[in-house]
Write an enzyme that holds these catalytic residues in place. Structure first.
Site, PDB file in Angstrom:
ATOM      1  N   ALA A 193       0.931  -1.124  -0.064  1.00 37.46           N
ATOM      2  CA  ALA A 193      -0.005   0.211  -0.030  1.00 37.46           C
ATOM      3  C   ALA A 193       0.964   1.235   0.179  1.00 37.46           C
ATOM      4  CB  ALA A 193      -1.074  -0.023   1.358  1.00 37.46           C
ATOM      5  N   SER A 194       0.458   2.144  -0.667  1.00 33.99           N
ATOM      6  CA  SER A 194       1.134   3.381  -0.819  1.00 33.99           C
ATOM      7  C   SER A 194       1.481   4.450   0.381  1.00 33.99           C
ATOM      8  CB  SER A 194       0.511   4.515  -1.736  1.00 33.99           C
ATOM      9  OG  SER A 194       0.321   3.858  -3.040  1.00 33.99           O
ATOM     10  N   THR A 195       0.364   4.356   1.556  1.00 30.81           N
ATOM     11  CA  THR A 195       0.656   5.016   2.607  1.00 30.81           C
ATOM     12  C   THR A 195       0.719   4.314   4.024  1.00 30.81           C
ATOM     13  OG1 THR A 195      -1.570   5.883   2.768  1.00 30.81           O
ATOM     14  CG2 THR A 195      -0.290   6.947   1.365  1.00 30.81           C
ATOM     15  N   GLN A 197      -2.995   3.502   4.873  1.00 29.80           N
ATOM     16  CA  GLN A 197      -3.748   2.149   4.119  1.00 29.80           C
ATOM     17  C   GLN A 197      -2.983   0.818   4.458  1.00 29.80           C
ATOM     18  OE1 GLN A 197      -2.420   3.653   0.262  1.00 29.80           O
ATOM     19  NE2 GLN A 197      -4.280   4.408  -0.323  1.00 29.80           N
TER      20      GLN A 197
END
Length: 213
Positions: free
Chosen positions: A10-12, A15
Site C-alpha cells: 500500500a502507498s501510505t 492504508q
C-alpha cells in the site's frame, strides 16, 4: 520445490497493505497450493525503495512465484526503474503471477519447456503493458493534482499553511535581543528563509513606525 511468496503493498501508512491477503490465499487454495510466505510494506509503487519486495526476491529460489493482487502493486515505476526491477526478477528466475493478469496464472502449472517459454514471453509482454498503464495512471493523477492546486491558488482558495503566531513572536523577541540566526534556528527549528521573512518585520528602535522616508 516451488514456493509461492505473496507481495502486498500500500502507498501510505494509513492504508492497509494486507487488505488483499484473503484474495491471494483463496486464489492459492482453489488451485491446491499454499503460500510459503507473505511480504507486506507501505511504500510508493513509483519508487524502487521497496525493502520487503527485495527481501522477497533475495529469499526466492529459481522457479519460485511472486504472487500479487495487481500489477500496479508491483510497479508504478518509470521505464528505467521497471527495467531494473525486471532484470532483478529475471536474474533470480522468479515467476510473476498477478490476479489481474489471467495469462500469468498459467505460470503456476508445470508445463513442457516450449509451452513454458511461450507463456513466459506472453506474460512478459502483458506485464510490460500493464506496468506502463499503471505508470501513466500515476503520472496523470499527479498532473491533475498539480493543476487543481494551481487553480485553487489562482482563485485564492489555497492560502498555504497557517502561520505559527506564537512561535514567530518568540523568534521576533530573540531577534530583538540580538541572538544569532544560528542560535534561533537551533532553538526553534525554523528555516532560514522563514527567519529572513520575520527579520523584515522588525522596525528599528530609533525609527518610529510609519515615519516617512
Amino acid at each position: 520445490m516451488t514456493f509461492i511468496r505473496a507481495y502486498l503493498r500500500a502507498s501510505t501508512k494509513e492504508q492497509d497493505a494486507g487488505r488483499a491477503r484473503g484474495d491471494l490465499e483463496a486464489f492459492c487454495k482453489e488451485r491446491g497450493l499454499t503460500l510459503a510466505a507473505t511480504y507486506e510494506e507501505n511504500e510508493s509503487g513509483a519508487s524502487l525503495h521497496r525493502p520487503e519486495l527485495f527481501r522477497l526476491l533475495r529469499d526466492s529460489k529459481p522457479g519460485d512465484i511472486l504472487l500479487t493482487e495487481q500489477v500496479d502493486r508491483l510497479s508504478r515505476l518509470s521505464d528505467k526503474d521497471w527495467d531494473q526491477l525486471k532484470r532483478e526478477i529475471k536474474d533470480r528466475e522468479v515467476k510473476v503471477v498477478a490476479l489481474d493478469l489471467p495469462t500469468s496464472h498459467m505460470m503456476m502449472k508445470s508445463e513442457d519447456a516450449f509451452t513454458g517459454r511461450m507463456f513466459d514471453a506472453i506474460n512478459g509482454m502483458l506485464l510490460d503493458m500493464l506496468a506502463a498503464i499503471a505508470r501513466k495512471d500515476y503520472d496523470d493523477r499527479r498532473r491533475r493534482q498539480a493543476q487543481g492546486i494551481a487553480k485553487a491558488k489562482a482563485e485564492g482558495r489555497m492560502k498555504g499553511r497557517p502561520e505559527d503566531a506564537e512561535r514567530n513572536q518568540a523568534i521576533l523577541e530573540m531577534l530583538r535581543k540580538g541572538q544569532s540566526w544560528n542560535t534561533i534556528v537551533r532553538a526553534t527549528n525554523c528555516s532560514r528563509s522563514t527567519l529572513a521573512k520575520l527579520a523584515k518585520r522588525l522596525v528599528p528602535l530609533d525609527e518610529p513606525e510609519g515615519r516617512a522616508s
